[in-house]
Every structure is written in C-alpha cells, then in structure tokens.
Design a protein around this motif. Structure first.
Motif, short mmCIF file in Angstrom:
data_model
loop_
_atom_site.label_atom_id
_atom_site.label_comp_id
_atom_site.label_asym_id
_atom_site.label_seq_id
_atom_site.Cartn_x
_atom_site.Cartn_y
_atom_site.Cartn_z
N PHE A 41 33.63 72.52 39.66
CA PHE A 41 34.85 71.77 39.33
C PHE A 41 34.66 70.97 38.04
O PHE A 41 35.55 70.96 37.17
CB PHE A 41 35.21 70.85 40.50
CG PHE A 41 35.96 69.62 40.08
CD1 PHE A 41 37.30 69.66 39.75
CD2 PHE A 41 35.30 68.39 40.00
CE1 PHE A 41 37.97 68.52 39.36
CE2 PHE A 41 35.96 67.25 39.62
CZ PHE A 41 37.32 67.31 39.29
N VAL A 42 33.53 70.31 37.91
CA VAL A 42 33.28 69.50 36.72
C VAL A 42 33.25 70.39 35.48
O VAL A 42 33.84 70.04 34.44
CB VAL A 42 31.96 68.72 36.88
CG1 VAL A 42 31.57 68.06 35.56
CG2 VAL A 42 32.08 67.67 37.97
N LEU A 43 32.60 71.53 35.56
CA LEU A 43 32.54 72.45 34.42
C LEU A 43 33.93 72.99 34.09
O LEU A 43 34.31 73.10 32.92
CB LEU A 43 31.57 73.59 34.73
CG LEU A 43 30.11 73.18 34.96
CD1 LEU A 43 29.27 74.39 35.33
CD2 LEU A 43 29.55 72.49 33.72
N TRP A 44 34.69 73.34 35.13
CA TRP A 44 36.06 73.83 34.91
C TRP A 44 36.94 72.76 34.26
O TRP A 44 37.71 73.04 33.33
CB TRP A 44 36.67 74.27 36.24
CG TRP A 44 38.16 74.51 36.14
CD1 TRP A 44 38.80 75.64 35.73
CD2 TRP A 44 39.19 73.56 36.45
NE1 TRP A 44 40.16 75.45 35.76
CE2 TRP A 44 40.43 74.18 36.18
CE3 TRP A 44 39.18 72.24 36.91
CZ2 TRP A 44 41.64 73.53 36.39
CZ3 TRP A 44 40.38 71.59 37.11
CH2 TRP A 44 41.60 72.23 36.85
N ALA A 45 36.84 71.53 34.76
CA ALA A 45 37.66 70.45 34.22
C ALA A 45 37.35 70.20 32.76
O ALA A 45 38.25 69.96 31.95
CB ALA A 45 37.43 69.17 35.04
N THR A 46 36.08 70.30 32.41
CA THR A 46 35.68 70.10 31.01
C THR A 46 36.25 71.20 30.13
O THR A 46 36.79 70.94 29.05
CB THR A 46 34.15 70.08 30.89
OG1 THR A 46 33.62 69.08 31.76
CG2 THR A 46 33.73 69.77 29.46
N VAL A 238 30.38 62.66 33.06
CA VAL A 238 29.29 61.79 32.62
C VAL A 238 28.45 61.35 33.82
O VAL A 238 27.22 61.27 33.74
CB VAL A 238 29.85 60.56 31.87
CG1 VAL A 238 28.72 59.64 31.44
CG2 VAL A 238 30.67 61.00 30.67
N LEU A 239 29.11 61.08 34.95
CA LEU A 239 28.39 60.68 36.16
C LEU A 239 27.46 61.78 36.64
O LEU A 239 26.31 61.53 37.02
CB LEU A 239 29.39 60.30 37.25
CG LEU A 239 28.82 59.77 38.57
CD1 LEU A 239 27.95 58.55 38.33
CD2 LEU A 239 29.95 59.43 39.53
N VAL A 240 27.93 63.02 36.62
CA VAL A 240 27.10 64.16 37.02
C VAL A 240 25.92 64.32 36.05
O VAL A 240 24.79 64.60 36.46
CB VAL A 240 27.94 65.45 37.08
CG1 VAL A 240 27.06 66.67 37.25
CG2 VAL A 240 28.93 65.37 38.24
N LEU A 241 26.16 64.15 34.75
CA LEU A 241 25.08 64.23 33.78
C LEU A 241 24.02 63.15 34.05
O LEU A 241 22.82 63.40 33.91
CB LEU A 241 25.63 64.07 32.36
CG LEU A 241 26.50 65.24 31.85
CD1 LEU A 241 27.06 64.92 30.46
CD2 LEU A 241 25.72 66.54 31.82
N CYS A 242 24.46 61.97 34.47
CA CYS A 242 23.51 60.91 34.84
C CYS A 242 22.65 61.34 36.02
O CYS A 242 21.44 61.07 36.06
CB CYS A 242 24.25 59.62 35.16
SG CYS A 242 25.03 58.81 33.74
#
Length: 522
Positions: A41-46, A238-242
């Motif tokens: 989801f995070v990759l798709w949203a980006t 950004v939270l996932v990258l952290c």
C-alpha cells in the motif's frame, strides 16, 4: 567408534514428513501476501501520488519537525531503557539483592499497563506535563520491561566459567563485565532495543495525551480531521522508512557472531555477587522503578475511582465494553495463531530458503505501525471491496498482520518438541496428510498454540490505533471507551476501563514472566 557413528548419521537417508507441504506452503504464501499488504500500500500510494507531489509533501517543514521529534525520542529513550533494564537484570539475577524474585516480577508487571494508561496516570498526577521530556520519561517506565525480559533470561543462560577465566587473567570486575558479559548479551540488547524502537514509532495514545507530536499522531490527526489521504500516505511512507532504518541498524549491531557454548559438559551455576553494605542502597533502584511504573498508575486510578464513586461503574456500558473486548481478543488471537500454523510447521519440518523467506516477510510486516496497517486496509476496502469496510473480518486481518510473530514464536517452540515420526506413523495408518498433521503435531503443540493465543490477545486488548480506524460501527472496546472518555477530560469515567485492562492483562504478563523463568529451569 566415533567415526563409525558419525558416518552412520551422515549417510542415513532423511525421511520426509508425510504431511503434504504443498497446501501448507500455499496457505503460508497467501498469509505472507496479506501480511505484506501494508508495505504494498505504501509503495502504491507513493507511485500514485507522483514523484513531484511526493517530494513536496515529504521534504517540508512539518515532516522535518516530526522526524526530529522521533529521532530525539528514540535517542533518549532506548539508552535509558537499556541502562535501567541492564541494572535491574544484574541486581535480580546476579546478586543477593533482598527479595530478588519479587523485584524480578515487579520489573515485568508494567507490561500489564497499556502505554496510554501510563500517560493517563502521569497526566492525572501532573496535568501540566507535556513535550519531549514527558514522552521520554513515560516511555521508559512503559517499555523498559521489553529489554529486561530478554536480558534477565540471557543472564541466566551465561556460563560463568568465561568470567572466571577473564578474572584469572587479571581483569577487574568491571572490565570482566564490559569485555566478557556484555558481548554475550548483544542479541538480547539488540532485540529488546529494536522492539522498544518499533513501539515508539507506532505508539499513539501515550504521545497524544501529553501533546507530543510524532508521525503516528500526525497521521491519525490528518486522517480524522481532513481525511487528506495524500498527506497521510506520505507521512506513512516516512514512518515505514524509519522502521526499515531501525531494522537495518539492529541487524548491523547484532552481527553474525556465534554465542553458543562449545564443548562437552554443562555450565555450572553462577556465583551470586555479595552486595555487602551497598545492598540496601541499591535496593532503592527497583523500589523507585516500581513506584514510577506501577505506583503512579495505581495511585491515579485509585484516586479517580474514589472521586467518581459508584456512579462511574455503569454496568451496562462497562459490561458491554468488556464483553466486546474479550470477544474480539479471542477471535483475533485464534485467527492469528491459526494463520501462524503453516509457516511454523514449515520452518521446523521443511527449513528451506522459501520457508525462511516467508517467515522473514511475517516479521517485516509486523514491524509496520498499526496506523499504517489500518490506512492500508481502509484504502483497499474503500476502493476495492467496500462491503468489508469496518467489518470484523477487516479488523481481524489487521490483528493477524500486527501480532503474527507472537503466535509464531510460541508455535515453533512447541512443534519442534513433537517428533516427526508421529506424523509418519499416522500417514502409514492411512490418514491423509492434513489429517495426519492435525491428529499428531497440531494436537501435541496445543500448549504452544494456547500461549500464542494468549500473547496475541494481550496485544489486541491494548491496541488502539487500528481498532479506532477499523472497528465496525457500534464497537466499543475497553481501549476505545477509555480513550473516548479521556479525550473528553472525563478521567474519573475512564478509570473503570483502565482497571479492567490492567486486571485482564496481568495474568498474561505473569505468563510471560513464568515462561522466561522456565528457560533456565527456575
């Protein structure tokens, strides 16, 4: 004789488990794909946002402020937790501290108090408390047990012969501790520190109550106030990258060293250090820790219970919240444990690269904060399968993704103790692969499954962010009711819900402490 025996073991054909692994692998892959949904989801949203828009939303002042808060929070909290847990573990496991067993339990008991209840207690005691200092102080008392448990267990498993050898070479006691003991505690230190760091990234209630902004509080505020999906998605990225940065740092610090004892024989009992005149002075540390981590919540809750009187015990509302909490904890715990069975079986019976990869996917997915998991499921259900939006199925899936490793660890330990020959025997008697697995391994691993259900249920009972965003209309768990009342500054009305969460979490916390003691047969 020895060489002959070694040859026999090395050349003996390895029997394969008759229980079919194809359907087990299929189920494990499906669960892994569901678990990786938040990352997808995070990759798709980006990608859907577009590179230009994503850059504008990520590289802005607000994100820099949140990142600074998060980094400072972790940099202060984790070292303090490490020092406190290390000192308490040494005092309770390696010294003649008066009441060491009791203080050992007191160091684990704060896990029964949800982090947002700790914050509620401190705000009730000091209403003006807020900011980074408050966040660090409350986080330390709420999360240090996550380091104390593995460190104390590691202390019980260390072989003191290594320390004796170092001392015989002329090293002072502190040098022995620094050069011999600490390196052997590296796995426990890194694992516990990682767990605390991930909790700090995911926590919402604790920091929202003291008005300290983090990525999680900002995402939920964005979601609840304006439903600005794009801005919330980029904060989630950004939270996932952290999270990935923390995982990478932990892997680097852990290294690839071996920590197992080699050679024949067994480790002898450790020599307990005599504290002498320092005994009662050092006793102040566990007393002060218990006072801040347990005494303040107990005093605050008791104060509000007395102030509210019997009127705050609305039997119908409190009873409904308790019933819904127990039901959703049971359903979520059972679903999480059931989802962990295939990969737990594969990791023990068929330890291949594929099974290790799938297991890694589970752990990676569970490192995602609850708010990211909830955002992913909200987006998927609203856009693709609207009938599942805010249903029991959706929130149970969120719990499976978030708490799968808790059940997996318990199941793996139990399955490893069940001889694979029992599955062979059941298959030789004509039972199907699935039936053979069910009638032998699954049934004999029931204690581990029960522990997995208990540990998963403990996490579900105290979970707030995903439950708030995904729970069906009309759902009011203990955590949701508590948070709704504290948001209205009705601290007296929230007290009964805090009491019930602590009371029902305490037995599960005791189970964790008991299992940790069993590691060394104590």
């Amino acid at each position: 004789m020895t060489s002959t025996t070694e040859t026999m073991f090395s050349t003996a054909p390895r029997r394969r488990s008759p229980a079919g692994s194809s359907w087990t692998l299929t189920i494990a892959v499906v669960v892994a794909l569901l678990a990786l949904l938040p990352l997808g989801f995070v990759l798709w949203a980006t990608a859907a946002t577009g590179w230009d828009t994503a850059i504008q939303l990520i590289f802005r002042g607000r994100v820099g402020e949140l990142l600074t808060n998060t980094v400072l929070l972790i940099l202060f909290t984790v070292p303090i937790c490490t020092a406190l847990a290390l000192a308490l573990a040494w005092l309770t496991e390696r010294t003649d501290l008066p009441g060491a067993r009791f203080w050992s339990w007191m160091a684990v008991a704060p896990l029964a108090v949800p982090a947002f209840v700790h914050s509620y207690a401190w705000v009730g005691m000091w209403p003006a408390i807020n900011g980074l200092g408050a966040g660090v102080a409350i986080s330390v008392v709420a999360y240090f047990p996550f380091l104390y448990l593995p460190i104390s267990a590691a202390f019980r498993l260390l072989d003191p012969a290594l320390e004796d050898q170092a001392a015989s070479l002329g090293l002072a006691p502190f040098a022995v501790f620094r050069r011999v003991v600490l390196p052997q505690l590296r796995l426990a230190l890194c694992g516990g520190a990682l767990l605390i760091g991930l909790h700090l990234l995911a926590e919402y209630g604790l920091f929202a109550m003291i008005r300290f902004d983090t990525f999680t509080t900002a995402i939920i505020d964005q979601f609840q106030s304006t439903y600005n999906g794009v801005a919330a998605y980029m904060l989630a990225l950004v939270l996932v990258l952290c999270c990935f940065v923390l995982l990478g740092i932990e892997a680097g610090l852990r290294g690839r060293r071996r920590y197992a004892r080699l050679g024949p024989g067994v480790a002898r009992h450790v020599k307990i250090a005599k504290l002498g005149a320092w005994k009662y002075l050092l006793l102040l540390l566990p007393i002060a820790t218990a006072a801040f981590s347990l005494g303040i919540p107990a005093l605050t809750i008791a104060r509000w219970l007395i102030a509210g009187g019997w009127s705050i015990w609305n039997v119908s509302e409190v009873g409904l919240a308790l019933w819904q909490t127990l039901v959703i904890c049971l359903i979520g715990g059972l679903a999480t444990t059931a989802a962990a069975v295939p990969i737990a079986w594969l990791s023990i019976r068929r330890p291949t690269r594929a099974s290790r990869f799938l297991e890694g996917c589970y752990y990676l997915a569970s490192s995602m904060p609850g708010v990211v998991v909830a955002l992913a499921l909200v987006t998927v259900t609203v856009r693709a399968i609207l009938p599942l939006y805010q249903t029991v199925a959706t929130i149970v899936l969120a719990y499976v993704v978030m708490f799968l490793p808790r059940a997996l660890v318990s199941l793996r330990a139990s399955i490893a103790q069940v001889p694979v020959e029992l599955e062979h025997t059941a298959a030789s008697l004509g039972r199907s692969p699935g039936n053979a697995l069910w009638s032998t391994t699954v049934r004999l691993a029931a204690p581990g499954a029960a522990a997995g259900v208990a540990l998963s249920s403990l996490g579900i009972m105290n979970e707030l962010t995903a439950t708030q965003m995904l729970a069906p209309n009309g759902t009011r768990t203990l955590a949701m009711a508590f948070w709704a009342l504290t948001s209205e500054i009705d601290y007296a009305g929230a007290a009964p819900y805090a009491v019930l969460m602590v009371v029902f979490s305490m037995p599960l916390t005791w189970l964790l402490h008991h299992q940790s003691k069993k590691i060394a047969g104590r």
